[in-house]
Motif scaffolding. Structure first.
Motif, PDB file in Angstrom:
ATOM      1  N   VAL A   1      -3.304   6.453   7.794  1.00 50.08           N
ATOM      2  CA  VAL A   1      -4.086   7.629   7.430  1.00 50.08           C
ATOM      3  C   VAL A   1      -4.480   8.341   8.709  1.00 50.08           C
ATOM      4  N   THR A   2      -4.139   9.607   8.808  1.00 50.31           N
ATOM      5  CA  THR A   2      -4.463  10.402   9.977  1.00 50.31           C
ATOM      6  C   THR A   2      -5.219  11.651   9.545  1.00 50.31           C
ATOM      7  N   VAL A   3      -6.405  11.821  10.095  1.00 51.90           N
ATOM      8  CA  VAL A   3      -7.252  12.957   9.756  1.00 51.90           C
ATOM      9  C   VAL A   3      -7.403  13.829  10.991  1.00 51.90           C
ATOM     10  N   SER A   4      -6.992  15.066  10.897  1.00 48.63           N
ATOM     11  CA  SER A   4      -7.055  15.986  12.019  1.00 48.63           C
ATOM     12  C   SER A   4      -8.322  16.826  11.957  1.00 48.63           C
ATOM     13  N   SER A   5      -8.851  17.169  13.128  1.00 47.23           N
ATOM     14  CA  SER A   5     -10.053  17.973  13.207  1.00 47.23           C
ATOM     15  C   SER A   5      -9.747  19.448  13.061  1.00 47.23           C
TER      16      SER A   5
ATOM     17  N   GLU B   1       0.833  -1.196   0.000  1.00 46.63           N
ATOM     18  CA  GLU B   1       0.000   0.000   0.000  1.00 46.63           C
ATOM     19  C   GLU B   1       0.869   1.248   0.000  1.00 46.63           C
ATOM     20  N   SER B   2       0.334   2.306  -0.559  1.00 47.10           N
ATOM     21  CA  SER B   2       1.008   3.592  -0.541  1.00 47.10           C
ATOM     22  C   SER B   2      -0.036   4.698  -0.622  1.00 47.10           C
ATOM     23  N   GLY B   3       0.376   5.903  -0.305  1.00 49.56           N
ATOM     24  CA  GLY B   3      -0.498   7.052  -0.421  1.00 49.56           C
ATOM     25  C   GLY B   3      -1.070   7.562   0.879  1.00 49.56           C
ATOM     26  N   GLY B   4      -0.781   6.892   1.982  1.00 49.43           N
ATOM     27  CA  GLY B   4      -1.271   7.356   3.260  1.00 49.43           C
ATOM     28  C   GLY B   4      -0.559   8.617   3.710  1.00 49.43           C
ATOM     29  N   GLY B   5      -1.096   9.237   4.734  1.00 50.99           N
ATOM     30  CA  GLY B   5      -0.509  10.449   5.263  1.00 50.99           C
ATOM     31  C   GLY B   5      -1.465  11.174   6.170  1.00 50.99           C
ATOM     32  N   ALA B   6      -1.142  12.420   6.442  1.00 54.36           N
ATOM     33  CA  ALA B   6      -1.957  13.268   7.303  1.00 54.36           C
ATOM     34  C   ALA B   6      -2.736  14.270   6.468  1.00 54.36           C
ATOM     35  N   VAL B   7      -3.991  14.457   6.826  1.00 56.40           N
ATOM     36  CA  VAL B   7      -4.844  15.369   6.088  1.00 56.40           C
ATOM     37  C   VAL B   7      -5.834  16.014   7.054  1.00 56.40           C
ATOM     38  N   GLN B   8      -6.276  17.200   6.730  1.00 58.53           N
ATOM     39  CA  GLN B   8      -7.272  17.880   7.537  1.00 58.53           C
ATOM     40  C   GLN B   8      -8.663  17.344   7.243  1.00 58.53           C
ATOM     41  N   ALA B   9      -9.546  17.486   8.210  1.00 62.23           N
ATOM     42  CA  ALA B   9     -10.927  17.061   8.026  1.00 62.23           C
ATOM     43  C   ALA B   9     -11.522  17.707   6.782  1.00 62.23           C
TER      44      ALA B   9
ATOM     45  N   SER C   1     -13.832  13.689   1.532  1.00 58.84           N
ATOM     46  CA  SER C   1     -14.600  14.104   2.707  1.00 58.84           C
ATOM     47  C   SER C   1     -14.182  13.344   3.957  1.00 58.84           C
ATOM     48  N   LEU C   2     -12.903  13.252   4.157  1.00 54.33           N
ATOM     49  CA  LEU C   2     -12.376  12.518   5.298  1.00 54.33           C
ATOM     50  C   LEU C   2     -12.697  13.227   6.613  1.00 54.33           C
ATOM     51  N   ASN C   3     -12.912  12.441   7.642  1.00 59.83           N
ATOM     52  CA  ASN C   3     -13.161  12.970   8.973  1.00 59.83           C
ATOM     53  C   ASN C   3     -12.259  12.252   9.970  1.00 59.83           C
ATOM     54  N   PRO C   4     -12.130  12.778  11.187  1.00 61.02           N
ATOM     55  CA  PRO C   4     -11.227  12.148  12.162  1.00 61.02           C
ATOM     56  C   PRO C   4     -11.526  10.685  12.436  1.00 61.02           C
ATOM     57  N   GLU C   5     -12.767  10.277  12.283  1.00 59.43           N
ATOM     58  CA  GLU C   5     -13.133   8.880  12.500  1.00 59.43           C
ATOM     59  C   GLU C   5     -12.531   7.953  11.448  1.00 59.43           C
ATOM     60  N   ASP C   6     -12.041   8.517  10.353  1.00 64.00           N
ATOM     61  CA  ASP C   6     -11.394   7.721   9.320  1.00 64.00           C
ATOM     62  C   ASP C   6      -9.934   7.435   9.640  1.00 64.00           C
ATOM     63  N   THR C   7      -9.420   8.011  10.689  1.00 65.69           N
ATOM     64  CA  THR C   7      -8.036   7.779  11.087  1.00 65.69           C
ATOM     65  C   THR C   7      -7.834   6.309  11.431  1.00 65.69           C
TER      66      THR C   7
ATOM     67  N   GLY D   1     -10.651  16.797   3.804  1.00 62.41           N
ATOM     68  CA  GLY D   1      -9.695  16.610   2.737  1.00 62.41           C
ATOM     69  C   GLY D   1      -9.793  15.254   2.081  1.00 62.41           C
ATOM     70  N   SER D   2      -8.846  14.986   1.179  1.00 61.55           N
ATOM     71  CA  SER D   2      -8.858  13.757   0.401  1.00 61.55           C
ATOM     72  C   SER D   2      -7.493  13.097   0.389  1.00 61.55           C
ATOM     73  N   LEU D   3      -7.499  11.790   0.203  1.00 55.94           N
ATOM     74  CA  LEU D   3      -6.293  11.013   0.008  1.00 55.94           C
ATOM     75  C   LEU D   3      -6.562   9.935  -1.030  1.00 55.94           C
ATOM     76  N   ARG D   4      -5.514   9.545  -1.725  1.00 57.14           N
ATOM     77  CA  ARG D   4      -5.606   8.504  -2.733  1.00 57.14           C
ATOM     78  C   ARG D   4      -4.633   7.393  -2.355  1.00 57.14           C
TER      79      ARG D   4
END
Length: 127
Positions: free
Chosen positions: A123-127, A6-14, A88-94, A16-19
């Protein structure tokens, strides 16, 4: 033997999007026998839960209710890579996100139905 990376993970704000991408390699015959690819996620102390599934032959997809309308799973042209577009990522997706491969023609989002697993991407989604 089949390896999934797997690849493409990271930190994103609520919001936001990741692929995320999952590349399969190893024995060509076994790779060609993969019928279903799935995406899962897991947090510490909790069971791994299914997110999305794609049939590698038909392209048919299935999504867990909690990601419908937000996540999209697809295949690259080579059919050796699957992609999970997360919007549409949210902190619960972390969570740690994993891809998995199944030799079953029809597989659900149950982890027990999959034969090979990647090491995961965070994958880390910050509020």
């Amino acid at each position: 033997q089949v390896q999934l990376v797997e690849s493409g993970g990271g930190a994103v704000q609520a919001g936001g999007s990741l692929r995320l991408s999952c590349a399969a390699s190893g024995d060509t015959y076994r790779i060609d026998r993969i019928d279903v690819m799935g995406w899962f996620r897991q947090t510490t102390g909790k069971e791994r839960e299914g997110i999305a599934v794609i049939n590698t032959h038909s392209g048919r997809t299935y999504y867990a209710d909690f990601v419908k309308g937000r996540f999209t799973v697809s295949q690259d042209t080579t059919k050796n890579t699957v992609v999970l577009q997360m919007n549409s990522l949210n902190p619960e997706d972390t969570a740690m996100y994993y891809c998995a491969a199944s030799f079953r023609y029809s597989a659900s989002t149950s982890p027990s139905e999959y034969n090979y697993w990647g090491q995961g991407t965070q994958v880390t989604v910050s509020s």
